[in-house]
Motif scaffolding. Structure first.
Motif, PDB file in Angstrom:
ATOM      1  N   GLN A 288       0.801  -1.211   0.000  1.00  0.00           N
ATOM      2  CA  GLN A 288       0.000   0.000   0.000  1.00  0.00           C
ATOM      3  C   GLN A 288       0.843   1.274   0.000  1.00  0.00           C
TER       4      GLN A 288
ATOM      5  N   ASP B 111      -4.328   0.844  -2.355  1.00  0.00           N
ATOM      6  CA  ASP B 111      -3.964  -0.571  -2.293  1.00  0.00           C
ATOM      7  C   ASP B 111      -3.368  -0.980  -3.639  1.00  0.00           C
ATOM      8  N   ASN B 112      -2.035  -1.014  -3.699  1.00  0.00           N
ATOM      9  CA  ASN B 112      -1.391  -1.428  -4.954  1.00  0.00           C
ATOM     10  C   ASN B 112      -1.760  -2.850  -5.330  1.00  0.00           C
TER      11      ASN B 112
ATOM     12  N   ASN C  72       0.088  -5.804  -4.805  1.00  0.00           N
ATOM     13  CA  ASN C  72       1.158  -6.686  -5.290  1.00  0.00           C
ATOM     14  C   ASN C  72       1.074  -8.093  -4.721  1.00  0.00           C
TER      15      ASN C  72
ATOM     16  N   SER D 198      -5.321  -2.559  -8.933  1.00  0.00           N
ATOM     17  CA  SER D 198      -5.140  -1.797  -7.699  1.00  0.00           C
ATOM     18  C   SER D 198      -6.501  -1.270  -7.244  1.00  0.00           C
TER      19      SER D 198
ATOM     20  N   PHE E 220      -3.611  -1.610 -12.817  1.00  0.00           N
ATOM     21  CA  PHE E 220      -2.683  -2.098 -11.788  1.00  0.00           C
ATOM     22  C   PHE E 220      -1.474  -1.177 -11.736  1.00  0.00           C
ATOM     23  N   SER E 221      -1.229  -0.631 -10.571  1.00  0.00           N
ATOM     24  CA  SER E 221      -0.070   0.235 -10.341  1.00  0.00           C
ATOM     25  C   SER E 221       0.923  -0.534  -9.478  1.00  0.00           C
TER      26      SER E 221
ATOM     27  N   ALA F 121      -3.130   6.324  -9.285  1.00  0.00           N
ATOM     28  CA  ALA F 121      -2.377   5.143  -9.709  1.00  0.00           C
ATOM     29  C   ALA F 121      -1.135   5.659 -10.431  1.00  0.00           C
TER      30      ALA F 121
END
Length: 626
Positions: free
Chosen positions: A504, A519-520, A522, A535, A560-561, A579
């Motif tokens: 995050q 909230d990335n 990953n 994300s 998605f970042s 993002a």
């Protein structure tokens, strides 16, 4: 396990080329000869950029470093650049006309002997016979407006409006007094005509100046990202916060756009600038590369505050802060990283990178020694001096503390030759068999909890947000709780199969008591290989009595970042999420997205450059609440 004092000795030995240990009390020395010359020579109008050049010599051996202080009186002087190897300093007097005291202190880093001299610099007013003035700056999108003196006890600001625009913008307020009030006017489009006028506020009465002035902006200089509006403004968009400040990872330089994607500000700074936070009043905090105390390492060595014209108004460096850390028995830091934040009392808090060596077996590494990269929080007063420190290695233990044997969840490392993005310079990794350091925590955000005086720290590689007992400098530094998978909070009302955030960015409490974060995702993506995992923008309600965490908003952002990001609630009840790293380098892009409370994407601006953080602002003079 190596003892703390052994780790400290190793770290100091590795950084000994530029860090002073066991500092003696400085004393004046006639052996140091110095001379200071300003260019241009006084008198000069307020706002003129003056370069101070110092020449110095010492009959004793040792490297000389230079500190610059300034004030309108000898009793109001502040250090504006702490000891560094650079013997020149650019300064712009903007506090009004008067006789400024400028002091340079020269220190022999080996003997700790010092010498200093003070010069008086006369800055003249741009206001003539009570008539305000507007002047160009080196930035074609920024003007310097000078308002005449006004009655003490009143406030003054500047209102400015683009020709043909339906609404005007305002600067911050300044207190009235016997000197002129000077404002950098920023937030203007290029090649446009603006009308601007000061207004004095006394009680509830607003009195505009009698003479509105016009200013013509120029063309921006440089190459800037292409902006695209993917979802236009509608009746749900927060149009009050119509300034989007992009903290690009550089190049390009930090820049601001309006909601239509028009460039309205930028700042080109020596050494670049990773903007971390805007500050109320029209300044910004950030991290730059450049000459501090170690000529061989310049990456991320400088902590800076700069104004809207791009003038650096305060600066310290890794070496100088490490000297002060040594005086309290703490590890040195090798770089500033990820966060510099202004606290309500005027102090500044920042992350520093810290290393220690541990024996084989630590974090599952078979061969030792093992270099572990941690985080050290420093708090500096308005004079750039250390007043509080928190070291992650001092909070390795049971309960709510950190665990040195809980490695980065996705195995992240940094290498000795610094080829991995997001890693600081390393000094101990070369002593390990792998020439790498385990990036244990990767702190990426600090947030202040105004209701308690405590700090929130975001540790990306642990998927945790932790609360630290700071209490405005009187706290123990103990970790009070950890939020996230495996922490102290239990989930309540969660329906998503993976409700917790991971890797995050930018967590912090909003004015309504909820906690927002980016909230990335990953770890979630790593657990669900082959599935599309985007994300998310999250808002949490935390019951800190019963230790329950309830998701209020869990919005799929559609992209998605991999890294970086920003989260904030907007005045109309929507939320803005940034993002910052969509796609792969060198073609990574960023998106600023506004989301309704129902989780619907409302407004989207896309940029062709990666952005560390982006802020939705009323104007460039008002920092967001979080």
């Amino acid at each position: 396990m190596l003892r703390k004092q052994d780790n400290l000795a190793l770290a100091r030995l590795a950084i000994g080329a530029f860090m002073i240990l066991g500092l003696a009390t400085p004393r004046l020395s006639a052996a140091i000869q110095l001379n200071m010359t300003p260019s241009p020579a006084p008198p000069q109008p307020v706002g003129t950029v003056v370069t101070w050049q110092v020449t110095a010599s010492d009959t004793d051996a040792g490297t000389l470093s230079y500190r610059f202080s300034v004030g309108l009186t000898s009793t109001t002087m502040l250090i504006r650049r702490d000891f560094s190897l650079s013997n020149s300093w650019n300064w712009a007097p903007t506090s009004g006309e008067g006789l400024y005291h400028v002091t340079v202190t020269v220190r022999n880093n080996s003997t700790q002997h010092i010498a200093q001299t003070t010069m008086i610099y006369w800055a003249t007013s741009r206001v003539v016979n009570g008539v305000p003035a507007v002047s160009n700056t080196a930035n074609p999108l920024v003007a310097l407006y000078s308002a005449p003196p006004c009655p003490s006890g009143s406030l003054v600001r500047v209102r400015f409006k683009r020709s043909g625009a339906l609404s005007s913008d305002v600067t911050n307020f300044k207190g009235c007094g016997p000197r002129s009030a000077n404002f950098y006017i920023a937030g203007m489009r290029g090649n446009s005509t603006y009308t601007m006028n000061y207004e004095v506020v006394t009680g509830g009465l607003v009195t505009p100046g009698p003479t509105p002035l016009q200013f013509q902006t120029g063309a921006p200089v440089g190459t800037f990202p292409t902006m695209q509006i993917l979802h236009p403004i509608d009746n749900k968009t927060s149009i009050g916060t119509d300034v989007v400040l992009h903290a690009y990872t550089g190049p390009p330089p930090p820049a601001a756009h309006d909601l239509q994607g028009n460039l309205i500000w930028y700042a080109s700074l020596p050494g670049g600038a990773l903007v971390t936070r805007p500050v109320n009043g029209g300044t910004m905090l950030g991290i730059s590369s450049g000459l501090g105390g170690n000529p061989s390492v310049q990456a991320a060595q400088l902590l800076r505050e700069f104004d809207l014209a791009g003038n650096i108004i305060a600066e310290t460096n890794v070496t100088r802060v490490s000297e002060q850390l040594a005086q309290i028995g703490q590890d040195p830091i090798s770089a500033f990283h990820h966060e510099v934040l202004r606290l309500p009392n005027g102090n500044t808090v920042a992350f520093g990178a810290v290393e220690r060596l541990f024996p084989a077996g630590t974090q599952g590494v078979a061969l030792g020694p093992v270099d572990i990269l941690g985080d050290l929080v420093v708090v500096l007063d308005p004079n750039l001096q250390l007043v509080w420190a928190w070291n992650s290695f001092d909070h390795d233990g049971g309960g709510t503390q950190l665990d040195i044997n809980r490695p980065a969840l996705l195995g992240e490392i940094c290498n000795f030759n610094n080829t991995i993005p997001g890693c600081p310079p390393l000094f101990l990794a070369g002593q390990t068999p792998s020439n790498t350091a385990n990036d244990w925590l990767h702190g990426n955000a600090i947030s202040y909890i105004a209701s308690e005086g405590n700090l929130l720290l975001s540790f990306r590689h642990q998927d945790w947000v932790v609360k630290v007992d700071y209490r405005d400098g009187a706290g123990t530094g103990n970790i009070l709780w950890r939020l996230g998978q495996g922490g102290e909070f239990q989930l309540s009302g969660a329906t998503d199969p993976y409700p917790w955030f991971s890797h995050q960015h930018d967590p912090g409490f909003e004015a309504d008591g909820t906690l927002s974060l980016f909230d990335n995702g990953n770890t979630r993506a790593a657990l669900n290989v082959g599935l599309t995992e985007n994300s998310r923008g999250q808002i949490w309600s935390l019951d800190q009595t019963n230790m329950l965490a309830t998701p209020v908003l869990n919005a799929d952002l559609g992209v998605f970042s991999f890294a970086v990001g920003r989260a904030q609630k907007l005045p109309n009840g929507n939320s803005s999420f940034g993002a910052g790293f969509v796609g792969n380098p060198p073609n990574a892009t960023s998106q600023t997205m506004e989301v309704t409370p129902a989780g619907t994407l409302d407004y989207i601006m896309s940029s062709t450059a990666a952005s560390y953080r982006d802020f939705r602002l009323f104007n460039l003079y008002t920092a967001p609440a979080k």
